[in-house]
Design a protein around this motif. Structure first.
Motif, PDB file in Angstrom:
ATOM      1  N   ARG A  12       0.819  -1.205   0.000  1.00 23.45           N
ATOM      2  CA  ARG A  12       0.000   0.000   0.000  1.00 23.45           C
ATOM      3  C   ARG A  12       0.858   1.262   0.000  1.00 23.45           C
ATOM      4  N   HIS A  13       0.488   2.202  -0.839  1.00 23.55           N
ATOM      5  CA  HIS A  13       1.130   3.517  -0.848  1.00 23.55           C
ATOM      6  C   HIS A  13       0.110   4.515  -1.374  1.00 23.55           C
ATOM      7  N   ALA A  14       0.402   5.784  -1.242  1.00 25.30           N
ATOM      8  CA  ALA A  14      -0.509   6.823  -1.733  1.00 25.30           C
ATOM      9  C   ALA A  14      -0.339   6.948  -3.238  1.00 25.30           C
ATOM     10  N   CYS A  15      -1.136   6.200  -3.979  1.00 22.37           N
ATOM     11  CA  CYS A  15      -1.033   6.166  -5.440  1.00 22.37           C
ATOM     12  C   CYS A  15      -1.505   7.502  -6.023  1.00 22.37           C
ATOM     13  N   LYS A  16      -0.636   8.175  -6.740  1.00 23.56           N
ATOM     14  CA  LYS A  16      -0.930   9.521  -7.225  1.00 23.56           C
ATOM     15  C   LYS A  16      -1.606   9.554  -8.596  1.00 23.56           C
ATOM     16  N   ILE A  17      -1.479   8.472  -9.335  1.00 18.99           N
ATOM     17  CA  ILE A  17      -2.157   8.396 -10.630  1.00 18.99           C
ATOM     18  C   ILE A  17      -2.452   6.928 -10.937  1.00 18.99           C
ATOM     19  N   PHE A  18      -3.645   6.682 -11.454  1.00 19.75           N
ATOM     20  CA  PHE A  18      -4.093   5.313 -11.702  1.00 19.75           C
ATOM     21  C   PHE A  18      -4.139   5.024 -13.199  1.00 19.75           C
ATOM     22  N   ASP A  19      -4.120   3.738 -13.521  1.00 17.97           N
ATOM     23  CA  ASP A  19      -4.247   3.277 -14.900  1.00 17.97           C
ATOM     24  C   ASP A  19      -5.733   3.332 -15.274  1.00 17.97           C
ATOM     25  N   GLU A  20      -6.088   4.272 -16.136  1.00 24.44           N
ATOM     26  CA  GLU A  20      -7.498   4.479 -16.480  1.00 24.44           C
ATOM     27  C   GLU A  20      -8.093   3.322 -17.275  1.00 24.44           C
ATOM     28  N   THR A  21      -7.258   2.435 -17.800  1.00 26.77           N
ATOM     29  CA  THR A  21      -7.765   1.319 -18.603  1.00 26.77           C
ATOM     30  C   THR A  21      -8.158   0.123 -17.742  1.00 26.77           C
ATOM     31  N   LYS A  22      -7.826   0.177 -16.448  1.00 23.58           N
ATOM     32  CA  LYS A  22      -8.107  -0.962 -15.572  1.00 23.58           C
ATOM     33  C   LYS A  22      -9.191  -0.607 -14.549  1.00 23.58           C
ATOM     34  N   LYS A  23     -10.148  -1.494 -14.401  1.00 16.63           N
ATOM     35  CA  LYS A  23     -11.245  -1.270 -13.476  1.00 16.63           C
ATOM     36  C   LYS A  23     -11.246  -2.341 -12.379  1.00 16.63           C
ATOM     37  N   VAL A  24     -11.562  -1.930 -11.184  1.00 15.47           N
ATOM     38  CA  VAL A  24     -11.674  -2.861 -10.070  1.00 15.47           C
ATOM     39  C   VAL A  24     -12.969  -3.647 -10.228  1.00 15.47           C
ATOM     40  N   SER A  25     -12.906  -4.959 -10.050  1.00 14.48           N
ATOM     41  CA  SER A  25     -14.093  -5.798 -10.211  1.00 14.48           C
ATOM     42  C   SER A  25     -15.114  -5.499  -9.121  1.00 14.48           C
ATOM     43  N   CYS A  26     -16.375  -5.802  -9.403  1.00 11.27           N
ATOM     44  CA  CYS A  26     -17.436  -5.623  -8.403  1.00 11.27           C
ATOM     45  C   CYS A  26     -17.141  -6.456  -7.160  1.00 11.27           C
ATOM     46  N   GLU A  27     -16.636  -7.667  -7.367  1.00  9.13           N
ATOM     47  CA  GLU A  27     -16.327  -8.554  -6.244  1.00  9.13           C
ATOM     48  C   GLU A  27     -15.279  -7.932  -5.327  1.00  9.13           C
ATOM     49  N   ASP A  28     -14.195  -7.424  -5.912  1.00 12.09           N
ATOM     50  CA  ASP A  28     -13.134  -6.827  -5.097  1.00 12.09           C
ATOM     51  C   ASP A  28     -13.606  -5.523  -4.455  1.00 12.09           C
ATOM     52  N   MET A  29     -14.407  -4.754  -5.175  1.00  9.91           N
ATOM     53  CA  MET A  29     -14.882  -3.492  -4.611  1.00  9.91           C
ATOM     54  C   MET A  29     -15.815  -3.740  -3.437  1.00  9.91           C
ATOM     55  N   ASN A  30     -16.656  -4.745  -3.549  1.00  8.24           N
ATOM     56  CA  ASN A  30     -17.550  -5.076  -2.439  1.00  8.24           C
ATOM     57  C   ASN A  30     -16.766  -5.575  -1.233  1.00  8.24           C
ATOM     58  N   TYR A  31     -15.677  -6.295  -1.478  1.00  6.02           N
ATOM     59  CA  TYR A  31     -14.795  -6.752  -0.391  1.00  6.02           C
ATOM     60  C   TYR A  31     -14.222  -5.539   0.345  1.00  6.02           C
ATOM     61  N   ILE A  32     -13.783  -4.546  -0.407  1.00  3.79           N
ATOM     62  CA  ILE A  32     -13.209  -3.325   0.159  1.00  3.79           C
ATOM     63  C   ILE A  32     -14.262  -2.566   0.975  1.00  3.79           C
ATOM     64  N   LEU A  33     -15.447  -2.425   0.409  1.00  5.31           N
ATOM     65  CA  LEU A  33     -16.498  -1.685   1.088  1.00  5.31           C
ATOM     66  C   LEU A  33     -16.999  -2.416   2.329  1.00  5.31           C
ATOM     67  N   GLU A  34     -16.980  -3.747   2.292  1.00  7.68           N
ATOM     68  CA  GLU A  34     -17.370  -4.524   3.471  1.00  7.68           C
ATOM     69  C   GLU A  34     -16.406  -4.271   4.631  1.00  7.68           C
ATOM     70  N   ALA A  35     -15.118  -4.093   4.301  1.00  3.02           N
ATOM     71  CA  ALA A  35     -14.133  -3.794   5.349  1.00  3.02           C
ATOM     72  C   ALA A  35     -14.467  -2.469   6.020  1.00  3.02           C
ATOM     73  N   GLY A  36     -14.964  -1.517   5.229  1.00  2.00           N
ATOM     74  CA  GLY A  36     -15.395  -0.255   5.812  1.00  2.00           C
ATOM     75  C   GLY A  36     -16.658  -0.417   6.632  1.00  2.00           C
ATOM     76  N   ARG A  37     -17.621  -1.141   6.097  1.00  2.00           N
ATOM     77  CA  ARG A  37     -18.897  -1.339   6.796  1.00  2.00           C
ATOM     78  C   ARG A  37     -18.728  -2.053   8.126  1.00  2.00           C
ATOM     79  N   LYS A  38     -17.786  -2.977   8.200  1.00  2.00           N
ATOM     80  CA  LYS A  38     -17.587  -3.767   9.413  1.00  2.00           C
ATOM     81  C   LYS A  38     -16.625  -3.121  10.403  1.00  2.00           C
TER      82      LYS A  38
END
Length: 209
Positions: A12-38
């Protein structure tokens, strides 16, 4: 391949620019958001809300009021973390509802409601004080989401550089209910991360015996 916790902390680091051609999957995004919710919160009030933005036009509108940072528009998912205001007030009914999620006799419920109101009397005395209290707690959720993202090999960047009132206006927030706390974009790095720099263990940790 998922990373171990310490591998994720190194990744993990403070990523200053992202690859616009790559998208995070719904599955991985929900995993991330669940960590916040819990995530833990004071009195279990969960004083937050997460707005997930993938609309490119909205991201472009937000970027100028977020110090024109490229993370805002190059990320896959932009998460706006809001701090709750109204729902933590005893008179809202939400505090009682959340205490009631654990079955308890009325006498115990009354005790908890009284403890909550008296312990937080100054904190709950104004929306400004409430925001100060709830915004601090949102950082627990943000930290957990960033680590969860790193475990999945997803990059992030915690952002406080924004014009709060202008972001809130663009998002049409009801400020009596929620106010902007922080912003965290998620996506995939386009550049290699720089060497992680941290103070030594000995400089940071002190055991008191």
């Amino acid at each position: 391949m998922e990373k171990t916790f310490m591998e994720a902390m190194d990744f993990r680091h403070a990523c200053k620019i992202f690859d616009e051609t790559k998208k995070v999957s719904c599955e991985d995004m929900n995993y991330i958001l669940e960590a916040g919710r819990k995530s833990p919160s004071s009195f279990g009030m969960e004083p937050w809300k997460f707005l997930v933005i993938t609309n490119e036009e909205l991201k472009a509108e937000l970027r100028p009021v977020c110090w024109d940072q490229p993370q805002i528009t190059t990320c896959s998912h932009l998460v706006i973390i809001l701090a709750a205001i109204d729902s933590v007030k005893p008179e809202s009914g939400e505090v009682e509802r959340k205490f009631k999620r654990r079955e308890m006799p009325q006498e115990k419920l009354d005790f908890y409601m009284g403890l909550y109101s008296s312990h937080l009397a100054n904190t709950l005395s104004s929306n400004e004080n409430i925001y100060s209290w709830t915004a601090k707690q949102t950082y627990i959720a943000m930290g957990n989401m960033m680590t969860a993202a790193a475990i999945k090999g997803v990059d992030s960047c915690p952002i406080e550089g924004f014009e709060k009132e202008k972001v809130e206006k663009i998002l049409k927030l009801d400020l009596s209910k929620y106010q902007l706390s922080c912003i965290v974009p998620f996506g995939y790095r386009i550049n290699e991360q720089s060497t992680q720099l941290r103070e030594s263990f000995e400089n940071i940790i002190e055991y008191i015996k």
